[in-house]
Scaffold this active site. Structure first.
Site, short mmCIF file in Angstrom:
data_model
loop_
_atom_site.label_atom_id
_atom_site.label_comp_id
_atom_site.label_asym_id
_atom_site.label_seq_id
_atom_site.Cartn_x
_atom_site.Cartn_y
_atom_site.Cartn_z
N LYS A 224 0.60 -1.18 -0.02
CA LYS A 224 0.05 0.13 -0.20
C LYS A 224 1.02 1.43 -0.14
CE LYS A 224 -1.69 2.48 3.35
NZ LYS A 224 -2.08 3.59 2.74
N GLU B 51 10.67 1.56 9.78
CA GLU B 51 11.18 2.51 9.52
C GLU B 51 10.67 4.29 9.63
OE1 GLU B 51 14.25 2.02 8.48
OE2 GLU B 51 14.52 0.38 8.26
N CYS C 153 13.54 12.25 5.51
CA CYS C 153 13.67 11.71 6.49
C CYS C 153 15.37 12.06 7.18
CB CYS C 153 13.20 10.15 7.23
SG CYS C 153 14.17 8.64 6.04
N GLU D 50 10.13 16.20 14.56
CA GLU D 50 10.33 16.34 13.78
C GLU D 50 9.41 17.33 12.61
OE1 GLU D 50 8.86 13.31 10.91
OE2 GLU D 50 11.13 12.89 10.12
P1 NAD Z 1 2.60 8.19 7.84
O1 NAD Z 1 3.09 7.20 9.42
O2 NAD Z 1 0.98 9.07 7.73
O3 NAD Z 1 1.99 7.38 6.28
C1 NAD Z 1 2.61 6.09 6.34
C2 NAD Z 1 2.01 4.99 5.95
O4 NAD Z 1 1.42 4.05 6.69
C3 NAD Z 1 1.21 5.65 4.75
O5 NAD Z 1 0.55 4.73 3.11
C4 NAD Z 1 -0.60 6.00 5.78
O6 NAD Z 1 -1.52 5.54 4.60
C5 NAD Z 1 -0.19 4.73 5.64
N1 NAD Z 1 -0.45 4.08 7.54
C6 NAD Z 1 -1.33 5.59 8.29
N2 NAD Z 1 -1.91 4.66 9.83
C7 NAD Z 1 -1.87 3.65 8.95
C8 NAD Z 1 -2.59 2.50 9.96
N3 NAD Z 1 -3.78 2.70 10.44
N4 NAD Z 1 -2.27 1.20 9.55
C9 NAD Z 1 -1.44 1.13 8.28
N5 NAD Z 1 -0.94 1.82 7.17
C10 NAD Z 1 -0.83 3.46 8.05
O7 NAD Z 1 3.91 8.71 7.07
P2 NAD Z 1 3.96 9.93 6.15
O8 NAD Z 1 3.51 11.08 6.49
O9 NAD Z 1 3.44 9.54 4.91
O10 NAD Z 1 5.35 9.93 5.87
C11 NAD Z 1 6.15 10.74 6.85
C12 NAD Z 1 7.02 10.14 7.83
O11 NAD Z 1 7.69 9.00 7.39
C13 NAD Z 1 7.78 11.01 8.42
O12 NAD Z 1 7.50 10.44 9.48
C14 NAD Z 1 9.21 10.63 7.89
O13 NAD Z 1 10.42 10.78 8.08
C15 NAD Z 1 8.70 8.99 7.62
N6 NAD Z 1 10.41 8.79 7.07
C16 NAD Z 1 11.07 7.07 7.91
C17 NAD Z 1 12.13 6.86 6.64
C18 NAD Z 1 13.25 5.62 7.03
O14 NAD Z 1 13.59 5.79 6.73
N7 NAD Z 1 13.38 6.07 8.32
C19 NAD Z 1 12.08 7.23 4.90
C20 NAD Z 1 10.28 7.69 4.57
C21 NAD Z 1 9.80 8.51 5.24
#
Ligand code: NAD
Length: 498
Positions: A190, A265, A299, A400
């Site tokens: 997803k 991650e 990130c 963040e």
């Molecule tokens: P998010 O946590 O809002 O969403 C990430 C994914 O999780 C999306 O596909 C979302 O639809 C899904 N999701 C949301 N709620 C869920 C649930 N209850 N159950 C299952 N899936 C669910 O994150 P975002 O806003 O899309 O991304 C930004 C964040 O990602 C930042 O905090 C960034 O630091 C982090 N990030 C980390 C890395 C890494 O490698 N450590 C890389 C890129 C981004």
């Protein structure tokens, strides 16, 4: 991309279509509940189209397709898998232009970045794991004197779930899918509901590459619906999740009692450390990049800049001057260095940090307000922002923000620096600028994070372990670590007679 897709009997091309469907069992299909989300173009606030908003019924269909495909896929030879994955990588390369255009429209990122860095990296993910699986080996241990030998089988887990964020859409989506497939698993994936279309296009490329139906299934929609259903499904054996720390905590809570394998991650608040003996020009130039690339929505961005006090004033003045020269513009323009924030919600969240600054904690040196792009007034633009911080405990240095925002603080010595650098809940990466080799080792060992860059930033070798500690995640992806995650080690002990 092929234009041979049919939906309800109508031939359509996923690139031109304004509808983003699910991709299940090798076919594009609409969600069972006929529920749709809006896909908004962050560059101008207009509607790009609609996205399938899937539920547990769609996930169930995807799991059935994946389960049916599983035994053939896990028993395919490594050469067969490698050839198909490599072909997917080739097809991504052949379609860079259309993928980059769509990625830029969905996310607001400058097209040049999508074209030269992110889509090529998605191709590399497939090429890398196509090769890596042919080199993946396991261990054997002879129990000398006991007449026995142990060896480890690395078996595919079965059906696995991959959930990815919006900031590097196809890059991170494929970073999970490629090793999962290479290791012989079938995948329910997803993408973020904010950036769904390049993930959708990948389905068509997989068909063209000959990936058997059901091996990769792409379920679109909100995290709380489709995402949650993936976490909860009993037949999904592992979850590889990249996203925010709060969501990661929720994912861990749902998945832990089900004893699924889990890789997280999560977010970062990474220190970028500048010593007076650094290569000044390189440190300054790279700091502009590590601060504002992708509007600061990476990130790994070095969002907390710590500068040795003897060069603090000079570095501050030079950084502010360079930052002020960056062009905020429409993502489709090649001269744009700062595109649009991904969504209205995220844009407002980042701006709220500026509104809530306590003058005792911090002051804005440049930026700190919406950006204006002529003709695109409804877009979500923010000026690149540098903030001088007095108090390491303030929200600006602890949370963040995930926008084009960096903070500056001076430090006197290594001891003070390490205390400040580690005084956050996150532990993803760090960058250190110095020519002192002894210091690089001292600091690298003491800074609490998963990745340290010395005199560079975001230089990636896909063989290396990637991930964070503390609230930045659990486990490592990348290279053989990813193949280990997506396989179950099974020890076999054979006794023999002399
Ligand atoms: P998010 O946590 O809002 O969403 C990430 C994914 O999780 C999306 O596909 C979302 O639809 C899904 N999701 C949301 N709620 C869920 C649930 N209850 N159950 C299952 N899936 C669910 O994150 P975002 O806003 O899309 O991304 C930004 C964040 O990602 C930042 O905090 C960034 O630091 C982090 N990030 C980390 C890395 C890494 O490698 N450590 C890389 C890129 C981004």
């Amino acid at each position: 991309l092929s234009s041979k897709l049919t939906f309800n009997g109508v031939s359509m091309n996923p690139v031109n279509s304004t509808t983003t469907f699910n991709f299940i069992n090798g076919k594009y299909c609409d969600p069972v509940g006929e529920d749709w989300l809006e896909n908004i173009n962050p560059a101008d606030g207009t509607l790009l189209g609609r996205i399938a908003n899937s539920t547990e019924q769609d996930v169930e269909h995807a799991v059935i397709a994946a389960s049916n495909a599983q035994s053939n896929w896990s028993e395919s030879t490594l050469e067969q898998r490698s050839r198909i994955l490599s072909k997917i990588g080739d097809l991504i390369e052949e379609n860079i232009e259309s993928l980059a255009t769509i990625e830029s429209e969905d996310s607001g990122k400058p097209i040049g970045r999508a074209r030269t860095i992110e889509i090529p990296r998605a191709a590399s993910n497939f090429h890398f794991f196509a090769n890596a699986i042919t080199q993946f080996s396991s261990e054997s241990h002879e129990s000398v004197g006991q007449n026995a030998i142990n060896f480890t089988l690395r078996q595919p887990l079965g059906v696995v779930g991959c959930i990815s964020p919006w900031n590097l859409p196809l890059y991170l989506f494929t970073w999970k899918i490629a090793p999962a497939l290479a290791a012989g698993n079938c995948v329910i994936a997803k993408p973020s509901e904010l950036t769904p279309r390049t993930a959708s296009m990948l389905g068509d490329l997989c068909n063209q590459a000959g990936l058997p139906a059901g091996v990769l299934n792409i379920v679109q929609g909100a995290g709380t619906g489709a995402g949650q259903a993936i976490l909860e499904h009993e037949k999904i054996k592992a979850i590889s999740f990249t996203g925010g720390t709060a969501t990661g905590e929720h994912v861990a809570r749902v998945v832990a009692p089900k004893f699924k394998k889990l890789s997280l991650e999560l977010g970062g608040k990474n220190p970028n450390i500048i010593f007076s003996d650094c290569n000044y020009e390189r440190a300054l130039e790279t700091t502009i990049h590590s601060s504002f690339a992708n509007q600061g929505q990476i990130c790994l961005c070095g969002s907390r800049i710590f500068i040795e006090s003897s060069i603090y004033e000079k570095f501050k003045a030079d950084l502010v001057a360079r930052t002020s020269q960056l062009t905020v513009g429409h993502p489709s323009k090649t001269e744009t260095s700062i595109g649009a924030m991904v969504s209205g919600d995220h844009y407002r969240k980042v701006l709220s940090y500026f509104e809530q600054i306590d003058p005792a904690d911090a002051s804005i040196l440049c930026g700190g307000k919406p950006g204006t792009v002529e003709g695109h007034e409804q877009g979500f633009y923010i000026e690149p922002t540098v903030i001088e911080v007095q108090n390491n405990q303030c929200r600006l240095n602890q949370e963040e923000i995930f926008g084009p925002v960096v903070t500056l603080m001076p430090f006197e010595n290594e001891e003070e620096l390490i205390a400040m650098a580690n005084d956050v809940k996150y532990g993803l990466s760090a960058t250190i600028w110095t020519k002192d080799l002894d210091r690089t080792m001292r600091l690298s060992k003491k800074i609490e994070c998963g990745v340290v860059w010395i005199n560079t930033w975001l230089m990636r070798d896909l063989r290396t372990p990637f991930g964070g500690m503390k609230d930045s995640g659990v486990g490592r992806e990348g290279g053989l670590e990813a193949l280990r995650f997506f396989t179950e080690p099974k020890n076999i002990c054979i006794a023999f007679e002399n």
